[in-house]
Design an enzyme around this catalytic site. Structure first.
Site, mmCIF file in Angstrom:
data_model
loop_
_atom_site.group_PDB
_atom_site.id
_atom_site.type_symbol
_atom_site.label_atom_id
_atom_site.label_comp_id
_atom_site.label_asym_id
_atom_site.label_seq_id
_atom_site.Cartn_x
_atom_site.Cartn_y
_atom_site.Cartn_z
ATOM 1 N N GLY A 167 5.040 30.255 -12.293
ATOM 2 C CA GLY A 167 4.241 29.460 -11.355
ATOM 3 C C GLY A 167 2.789 29.344 -11.794
ATOM 4 N N HIS A 168 2.568 29.266 -13.112
ATOM 5 C CA HIS A 168 1.179 29.298 -13.629
ATOM 6 C C HIS A 168 0.399 28.008 -13.350
ATOM 7 C CE1 HIS A 168 3.036 26.831 -16.674
ATOM 8 N NE2 HIS A 168 1.897 26.690 -17.314
ATOM 9 N N ARG A 169 1.068 26.971 -12.834
ATOM 10 C CA ARG A 169 0.331 25.738 -12.510
ATOM 11 C C ARG A 169 -0.003 25.667 -11.023
ATOM 12 N NH1 ARG A 169 2.701 20.442 -14.691
ATOM 13 N NH2 ARG A 169 4.036 20.810 -12.895
ATOM 14 N N VAL A 176 -2.269 30.007 -7.098
ATOM 15 C CA VAL A 176 -2.417 31.430 -7.404
ATOM 16 C C VAL A 176 -2.157 31.687 -8.891
ATOM 17 C CG1 VAL A 176 -1.578 33.749 -6.859
ATOM 18 C CG2 VAL A 176 -1.751 32.042 -5.049
ATOM 19 N N SER A 180 3.661 37.809 1.354
ATOM 20 C CA SER A 180 2.693 37.041 2.135
ATOM 21 C C SER A 180 2.518 37.715 3.491
ATOM 22 C CB SER A 180 3.225 35.621 2.332
ATOM 23 O OG SER A 180 2.428 34.956 3.265
ATOM 24 N N SER A 181 1.306 37.640 4.034
ATOM 25 C CA SER A 181 1.056 38.281 5.338
ATOM 26 C C SER A 181 1.945 37.681 6.434
ATOM 27 C CB SER A 181 -0.414 38.141 5.733
ATOM 28 O OG SER A 181 -0.765 36.780 5.821
ATOM 29 N N CYS A 182 2.429 36.439 6.228
ATOM 30 C CA CYS A 182 3.221 35.794 7.291
ATOM 31 C C CYS A 182 4.647 36.336 7.368
ATOM 32 C CB CYS A 182 3.210 34.280 7.132
ATOM 33 S SG CYS A 182 4.057 33.733 5.662
ATOM 34 N N TYR A 196 11.614 31.417 4.934
ATOM 35 C CA TYR A 196 10.730 31.844 3.842
ATOM 36 C C TYR A 196 10.538 33.367 3.898
ATOM 37 C CZ TYR A 196 6.072 32.085 1.574
ATOM 38 O OH TYR A 196 4.993 32.392 0.790
ATOM 39 N N LYS A 219 11.317 36.284 1.104
ATOM 40 C CA LYS A 219 10.224 37.099 0.549
ATOM 41 C C LYS A 219 10.447 38.599 0.799
ATOM 42 C CE LYS A 219 7.070 34.379 -1.246
ATOM 43 N NZ LYS A 219 6.527 34.594 -2.584
ATOM 44 N N THR A 269 -3.194 37.888 2.058
ATOM 45 C CA THR A 269 -3.533 37.189 3.300
ATOM 46 C C THR A 269 -3.603 35.690 3.005
ATOM 47 O OG1 THR A 269 -5.103 37.158 5.122
ATOM 48 C CG2 THR A 269 -6.053 37.385 2.915
ATOM 49 N N ASN A 270 -4.162 34.881 3.911
ATOM 50 C CA ASN A 270 -4.320 33.438 3.648
ATOM 51 C C ASN A 270 -5.252 33.251 2.459
ATOM 52 O OD1 ASN A 270 -3.005 32.565 6.169
ATOM 53 N ND2 ASN A 270 -4.776 33.538 7.106
ATOM 54 N N LEU A 271 -4.799 32.486 1.478
ATOM 55 C CA LEU A 271 -5.600 32.256 0.269
ATOM 56 C C LEU A 271 -6.147 30.834 0.273
ATOM 57 C CD1 LEU A 271 -3.095 33.834 -2.273
ATOM 58 C CD2 LEU A 271 -5.072 34.945 -1.202
ATOM 59 N N HIS A 317 -2.753 24.013 4.149
ATOM 60 C CA HIS A 317 -3.143 25.071 5.075
ATOM 61 C C HIS A 317 -4.457 24.678 5.763
ATOM 62 C CE1 HIS A 317 -0.638 27.751 2.261
ATOM 63 N NE2 HIS A 317 0.037 27.614 3.381
HETATM 64 N N1 LIG Z 1 -1.439 30.008 -0.833
HETATM 65 C C1 LIG Z 1 -1.483 30.991 0.043
HETATM 66 O O1 LIG Z 1 -2.268 30.988 1.007
HETATM 67 C C2 LIG Z 1 -0.592 32.192 -0.140
HETATM 68 C C3 LIG Z 1 -0.694 33.225 0.777
HETATM 69 C C4 LIG Z 1 0.129 34.315 0.636
HETATM 70 C C5 LIG Z 1 1.031 34.375 -0.408
HETATM 71 N N2 LIG Z 1 1.108 33.357 -1.317
HETATM 72 C C6 LIG Z 1 2.103 33.471 -2.388
HETATM 73 O O2 LIG Z 1 1.535 33.200 -3.651
HETATM 74 C C7 LIG Z 1 2.513 32.589 -4.491
HETATM 75 C C8 LIG Z 1 1.960 31.320 -5.089
HETATM 76 O O3 LIG Z 1 1.549 30.440 -4.071
HETATM 77 P P1 LIG Z 1 0.652 29.146 -4.352
HETATM 78 O O4 LIG Z 1 -0.163 28.925 -3.158
HETATM 79 O O5 LIG Z 1 0.020 29.263 -5.692
HETATM 80 O O6 LIG Z 1 1.775 28.009 -4.399
HETATM 81 P P2 LIG Z 1 1.779 26.617 -5.192
HETATM 82 O O7 LIG Z 1 0.392 26.179 -5.491
HETATM 83 O O8 LIG Z 1 2.672 25.709 -4.437
HETATM 84 O O9 LIG Z 1 2.487 26.987 -6.568
HETATM 85 C C9 LIG Z 1 3.834 27.338 -6.610
HETATM 86 C C10 LIG Z 1 4.295 27.381 -8.047
HETATM 87 O O10 LIG Z 1 5.686 27.687 -8.038
HETATM 88 C C11 LIG Z 1 6.305 26.928 -9.026
HETATM 89 N N3 LIG Z 1 7.693 26.652 -8.666
HETATM 90 C C12 LIG Z 1 8.187 26.264 -7.455
HETATM 91 N N4 LIG Z 1 9.516 26.064 -7.540
HETATM 92 C C13 LIG Z 1 9.869 26.328 -8.833
HETATM 93 C C14 LIG Z 1 11.095 26.281 -9.549
HETATM 94 N N5 LIG Z 1 12.242 25.938 -8.954
HETATM 95 N N6 LIG Z 1 11.078 26.598 -10.870
HETATM 96 C C15 LIG Z 1 9.932 26.936 -11.485
HETATM 97 N N7 LIG Z 1 8.742 27.023 -10.857
HETATM 98 C C16 LIG Z 1 8.708 26.706 -9.542
HETATM 99 C C17 LIG Z 1 5.532 25.617 -9.134
HETATM 100 O O11 LIG Z 1 5.668 25.123 -10.444
HETATM 101 P P3 LIG Z 1 5.306 23.595 -10.894
HETATM 102 O O12 LIG Z 1 3.863 23.392 -10.505
HETATM 103 O O13 LIG Z 1 5.499 23.600 -12.367
HETATM 104 O O14 LIG Z 1 6.237 22.714 -10.134
HETATM 105 C C18 LIG Z 1 4.117 26.080 -8.795
HETATM 106 O O15 LIG Z 1 3.414 26.352 -9.989
HETATM 107 C C19 LIG Z 1 3.750 32.355 -3.633
HETATM 108 O O16 LIG Z 1 4.660 33.400 -3.856
HETATM 109 C C20 LIG Z 1 3.224 32.449 -2.233
HETATM 110 O O17 LIG Z 1 4.187 32.916 -1.340
HETATM 111 C C21 LIG Z 1 0.320 32.262 -1.210
#
Ligand SMILES: NC(=O)c1ccc[n+]([C@@H]2O[C@H](COP(=O)([O-])OP(=O)(O)OC[C@H]3O[C@@H](n4cnc5c(N)ncnc54)[C@H](OP(=O)(O)O)[C@@H]3O)[C@@H](O)[C@H]2O)c1
Length: 316
Positions: A11-13, A16, A108-110, A137, A141, A165-167, A180
């Site tokens: 998920g490097h794109r 997070v 995730s906190s949720c 979800y 998780k 928490t919320n990022l 969000h």
């Molecule tokens: N954002 C928040 O507030 C928050 C809070 C708490 C926890 N988190 C946790 O942090 C993590 C990352 O969240 P984020 O906010 O960075 O999400 P995001 O911006 O939506 O990024 C999710 C990443 O997952 C990859 N992905 C999704 N489905 C995939 C699949 N089938 N195969 C390969 N890659 C896949 C996507 O890849 P592509 O871009 O290549 O499609 C994307 O890079 C998650 O586990 C989330 O639960 C986030």
């Protein structure tokens, strides 16, 4: 951690994952690998197994997930449950079978119980019912957290879960259908400013309290977990500071420079009154956030302005 260790950031794109990549690169980690979902669909076990046997990473950081708000969770419960289970099961199992030394899973906190006592402590996980709107979800998780805990217990490997928490921050999602609260407010205030400072309508009463962490601080917490063997299986990551949604709105309004009215639509739901993490475990180990909310929002707004033409598409 050896700076030449091969670190796979799943998920490097994403918001997070991109921050983790950026911070690790800036600290001199030179052997990072990443694949987009179109290059490697992590729901496909065969593809994941062949990727692991070819690449043989030393470390895996799982920042790949299907994420979204209430609407998306409500419309796609099966995908939120199954995609997340498949992504994390494939990654965790492939890591175990390819002798990956360290695995960092993001919860995730949720996923804590809906009515858990505040601030949320790690031990409250699985002590009561979940918030129904995102239980799909959350169940996935929680399974990921437990899978890593079971590997730790049975095989003694350093597989650990961080509970953010919320990022918010650079590379955030500003699409109003799926975003969000914080990035949605940035966009709403910005567009209202351009529209002659028209009123901004926000949901609820503004009284719920929320905590926010800048995504680079989250990435720093991941680096901390990389550089240290954390003694327990689960750690909350946040600032330990919350504010009302009204205070958040006023802070964003000032930063954006919107001079119009804020209209609170109290016919819309407020959600949980308070959601704050107890982060004493991470503090005791020596990690603490660095970016305060105002500075983080300023950075995020600047990134929004620089990238405004690139995120017009709806992500559902
Ligand atoms: N954002 C928040 O507030 C928050 C809070 C708490 C926890 N988190 C946790 O942090 C993590 C990352 O969240 P984020 O906010 O960075 O999400 P995001 O911006 O939506 O990024 C999710 C990443 O997952 C990859 N992905 C999704 N489905 C995939 C699949 N089938 N195969 C390969 N890659 C896949 C996507 O890849 P592509 O871009 O290549 O499609 C994307 O890079 C998650 O586990 C989330 O639960 C986030």
């Amino acid at each position: 951690m050896d700076k030449k260790s091969k670190i796979y950031i799943a998920g490097h794109r994403g918001m997070v994952g991109a921050a983790i990549w950026r911070i690790l690169s800036s600290k001199g980690y030179t052997n990072l690998i990443g694949k987009s979902s179109s290059e490697l669909d992590l729901r496909n076990q065969n593809e994941v197994l062949s990727f692991f046997s070819n690449e043989k990473p030393d470390v895996v950081i799982d920042a790949a997930a299907r994420v979204g708000g209430i609407l998306a969770n409500n419309n796609y419960p099966y995908q939120f449950l199954m995609d997340n289970l498949q992504i994390q099961n494939n990654l965790i199992d492939a890591a175990l079978n390819n002798d990956v030394k360290k695995f960092i899973f993001l919860g995730s906190s949720c996923i804590y119980p809906k009515f858990a006592q505040q601030p949320l402590k790690e031990e409250y996980l699985l002590t009561d019912s979940l918030e129904p709107t995102n239980e799909w979800y959350a169940i996935a998780k929680i399974t990921g957290v437990k899978a890593c805990e079971s590997i730790r217990k049975q095989f003694g490997k350093d597989y650990v879960s961080l509970m953010p928490t919320n990022l918010y921050g650079t590379h955030d999602n500003f699409d109003l259908k799926t975003s969000h609260v914080l990035p949605a407010m940035i966009r709403k205030f910005h567009e209202a400013k351009l529209n002659d400072h028209s009123p901004v309508e926000l949901w609820g009463s503004g009284s719920p309290m929320r905590e926010f962490l800048f995504v680079d601080d989250m990435a720093e917490a991941v680096v901390f977990a990389l550089d240290n063997r954390l003694p327990e299986y689960l750690y909350n990551v946040g600032t330990g500071i919350d504010l009302t949604i009204r205070e958040l709105a006023e802070t964003i309004q000032n930063i954006v420079g919107h001079k119009g009215e804020i209209v609170w639509d109290s016919s819309k739901p407020d959600g949980t009154p308070r959601k704050l993490m107890d982060i004493s475990k991470m503090h005791q180990l020596g990690w603490k956030h660095k970016v305060e909310l105002k500075e983080g929002i300023e950075k995020t707004y600047n990134w929004f302005l620089e990238n405004i033409d690139n995120f017009k598409e709806v992500k559902l």
